[in-house]
Write a protein that holds these residues in place. Structure first.
Motif, short mmCIF file in Angstrom:
data_model
loop_
_atom_site.label_atom_id
_atom_site.label_comp_id
_atom_site.label_asym_id
_atom_site.label_seq_id
_atom_site.Cartn_x
_atom_site.Cartn_y
_atom_site.Cartn_z
N GLY A 41 0.79 -1.22 0.00
CA GLY A 41 0.00 0.00 0.00
C GLY A 41 0.82 1.27 0.00
O GLY A 41 0.26 2.35 -0.02
N GLY A 42 2.11 1.18 0.04
CA GLY A 42 2.95 2.37 0.06
C GLY A 42 3.74 2.47 1.35
O GLY A 42 3.73 1.58 2.19
N ALA A 43 4.39 3.60 1.53
CA ALA A 43 5.31 3.78 2.65
C ALA A 43 4.61 3.78 4.01
O ALA A 43 5.21 3.37 5.01
CB ALA A 43 6.08 5.09 2.48
N THR A 44 3.39 4.22 4.09
CA THR A 44 2.72 4.34 5.39
C THR A 44 1.71 3.23 5.67
O THR A 44 1.07 3.24 6.70
CB THR A 44 1.98 5.69 5.48
N VAL A 45 1.58 2.28 4.75
CA VAL A 45 0.60 1.21 4.91
C VAL A 45 1.33 -0.13 4.90
O VAL A 45 2.19 -0.36 4.05
CB VAL A 45 -0.44 1.27 3.76
N PRO A 46 1.00 -1.04 5.84
CA PRO A 46 1.70 -2.33 5.86
C PRO A 46 1.29 -3.22 4.66
O PRO A 46 0.26 -2.99 4.04
CB PRO A 46 1.23 -2.96 7.17
N TYR A 47 2.11 -4.22 4.41
CA TYR A 47 1.77 -5.19 3.38
C TYR A 47 0.49 -5.93 3.77
O TYR A 47 0.21 -6.10 4.96
CB TYR A 47 2.90 -6.21 3.21
N SER A 48 -0.26 -6.36 2.78
CA SER A 48 -1.50 -7.09 3.02
C SER A 48 -1.57 -8.29 2.07
O SER A 48 -1.01 -8.25 0.98
CB SER A 48 -2.71 -6.20 2.77
N VAL A 49 -2.26 -9.32 2.51
CA VAL A 49 -2.45 -10.50 1.67
C VAL A 49 -3.91 -10.55 1.23
O VAL A 49 -4.82 -10.40 2.04
CB VAL A 49 -2.07 -11.80 2.42
N ARG A 50 -4.08 -10.74 -0.08
CA ARG A 50 -5.41 -10.91 -0.67
C ARG A 50 -5.44 -12.26 -1.35
O ARG A 50 -4.51 -12.63 -2.06
CB ARG A 50 -5.69 -9.81 -1.69
N VAL A 51 -6.51 -13.02 -1.10
CA VAL A 51 -6.67 -14.33 -1.72
C VAL A 51 -7.98 -14.33 -2.48
O VAL A 51 -9.02 -13.93 -1.96
CB VAL A 51 -6.65 -15.48 -0.68
N GLU A 52 -7.90 -14.78 -3.72
CA GLU A 52 -9.11 -14.88 -4.53
C GLU A 52 -9.42 -16.33 -4.81
O GLU A 52 -8.53 -17.17 -4.91
CB GLU A 52 -8.99 -14.08 -5.83
N LEU A 53 -10.71 -16.61 -4.91
CA LEU A 53 -11.20 -17.94 -5.25
C LEU A 53 -11.55 -17.93 -6.73
O LEU A 53 -12.31 -17.08 -7.19
CB LEU A 53 -12.45 -18.26 -4.42
N VAL A 54 -10.98 -18.86 -7.47
CA VAL A 54 -11.25 -18.99 -8.90
C VAL A 54 -12.16 -20.19 -9.10
O VAL A 54 -11.85 -21.30 -8.64
CB VAL A 54 -9.95 -19.14 -9.72
N PHE A 55 -13.28 -19.98 -9.77
CA PHE A 55 -14.21 -21.06 -10.09
C PHE A 55 -13.74 -21.67 -11.41
O PHE A 55 -13.97 -21.12 -12.48
CB PHE A 55 -15.64 -20.52 -10.24
N ASN A 56 -13.07 -22.81 -11.34
CA ASN A 56 -12.47 -23.42 -12.53
C ASN A 56 -13.49 -23.84 -13.58
O ASN A 56 -13.20 -23.78 -14.77
CB ASN A 56 -11.61 -24.62 -12.14
N LYS A 57 -14.67 -24.23 -13.15
CA LYS A 57 -15.68 -24.72 -14.09
C LYS A 57 -16.60 -23.62 -14.61
O LYS A 57 -17.47 -23.87 -15.42
CB LYS A 57 -16.50 -25.83 -13.43
N LYS A 58 -16.40 -22.40 -14.14
CA LYS A 58 -17.21 -21.26 -14.60
C LYS A 58 -16.34 -20.27 -15.37
O LYS A 58 -16.41 -19.07 -15.16
CB LYS A 58 -17.90 -20.56 -13.43
N GLU A 59 -15.49 -20.79 -16.22
CA GLU A 59 -14.64 -19.99 -17.10
C GLU A 59 -13.82 -18.95 -16.36
O GLU A 59 -13.72 -17.79 -16.76
CB GLU A 59 -15.48 -19.34 -18.19
N GLY A 60 -13.24 -19.33 -15.23
CA GLY A 60 -12.32 -18.45 -14.53
C GLY A 60 -12.95 -17.33 -13.73
O GLY A 60 -12.27 -16.35 -13.42
N LYS A 61 -14.22 -17.44 -13.36
CA LYS A 61 -14.85 -16.41 -12.52
C LYS A 61 -14.09 -16.32 -11.20
O LYS A 61 -13.72 -17.33 -10.61
CB LYS A 61 -16.32 -16.79 -12.28
N LYS A 62 -13.84 -15.08 -10.73
CA LYS A 62 -13.04 -14.87 -9.53
C LYS A 62 -13.83 -14.12 -8.46
O LYS A 62 -14.70 -13.32 -8.77
CB LYS A 62 -11.80 -14.04 -9.88
N LYS A 63 -13.44 -14.40 -7.20
CA LYS A 63 -14.09 -13.75 -6.07
C LYS A 63 -13.07 -13.63 -4.94
O LYS A 63 -12.43 -14.62 -4.59
CB LYS A 63 -15.28 -14.60 -5.62
#
Length: 134
Positions: free
Chosen positions: A72-94
């Protein structure tokens, strides 16, 4: 007498129109305000994408979880984001996971629909973790 009754009836009609107008305007304003609060503070679709860390497919291949680290920059800590990919729905992500003060992601599947991300157990596709609200 009839003119007095007509006057009162007309006055009632105007009063009902004014009240109806205020109710409609109030509801529309509340709806716009409510959506604005959701968009600013709850919408996980607005999170930064980040740099790819790792991915792990589910045992049955229905889903894949992909982890990213966001700077996030110099004043914001690192963050982890995880997305769920629906393999059978043509790569829909959430996006299902967002946590700050982390730079790595440990992903493992407990079963076909349960994933453990950095110690947080989520039943997919319904559950999600957001440090800002949990």
């Amino acid at each position: 007498m009839d003119s007095d009754a007509a006057f009162k009836s007309g006055k009632r009609r105007v009063f009902k129109k004014v009240i109806t107008t205020f109710l409609v305007v109030g509801l529309v304003t509340a709806g716009i305000f409510g959506y604005g609060v959701y968009w600013l503070f709850y919408d996980m679709g607005r999170l930064p994408e980040g740099d790819f860390l790792t991915e792990e497919p589910s045992p049955d291949g229905t889903y894949t979880v992909r982890a990213y680290v966001a700077n996030g920059g110099a004043t914001v800590p690192y963050s982890v984001r995880v997305e769920l990919v629906f393999n059978k729905k043509e790569g829909k992500k959430k996006t299902i996971y967002w946590n700050d003060r982390q730079e790595s992601a440990h992903l493992s599947w407990k079963d076909d629909d349960t994933v453990i991300i950095n110690g947080h157990t989520l039943d997919v596709p319904g559950d999600r973790f957001d440090f800002r609200h949990d």
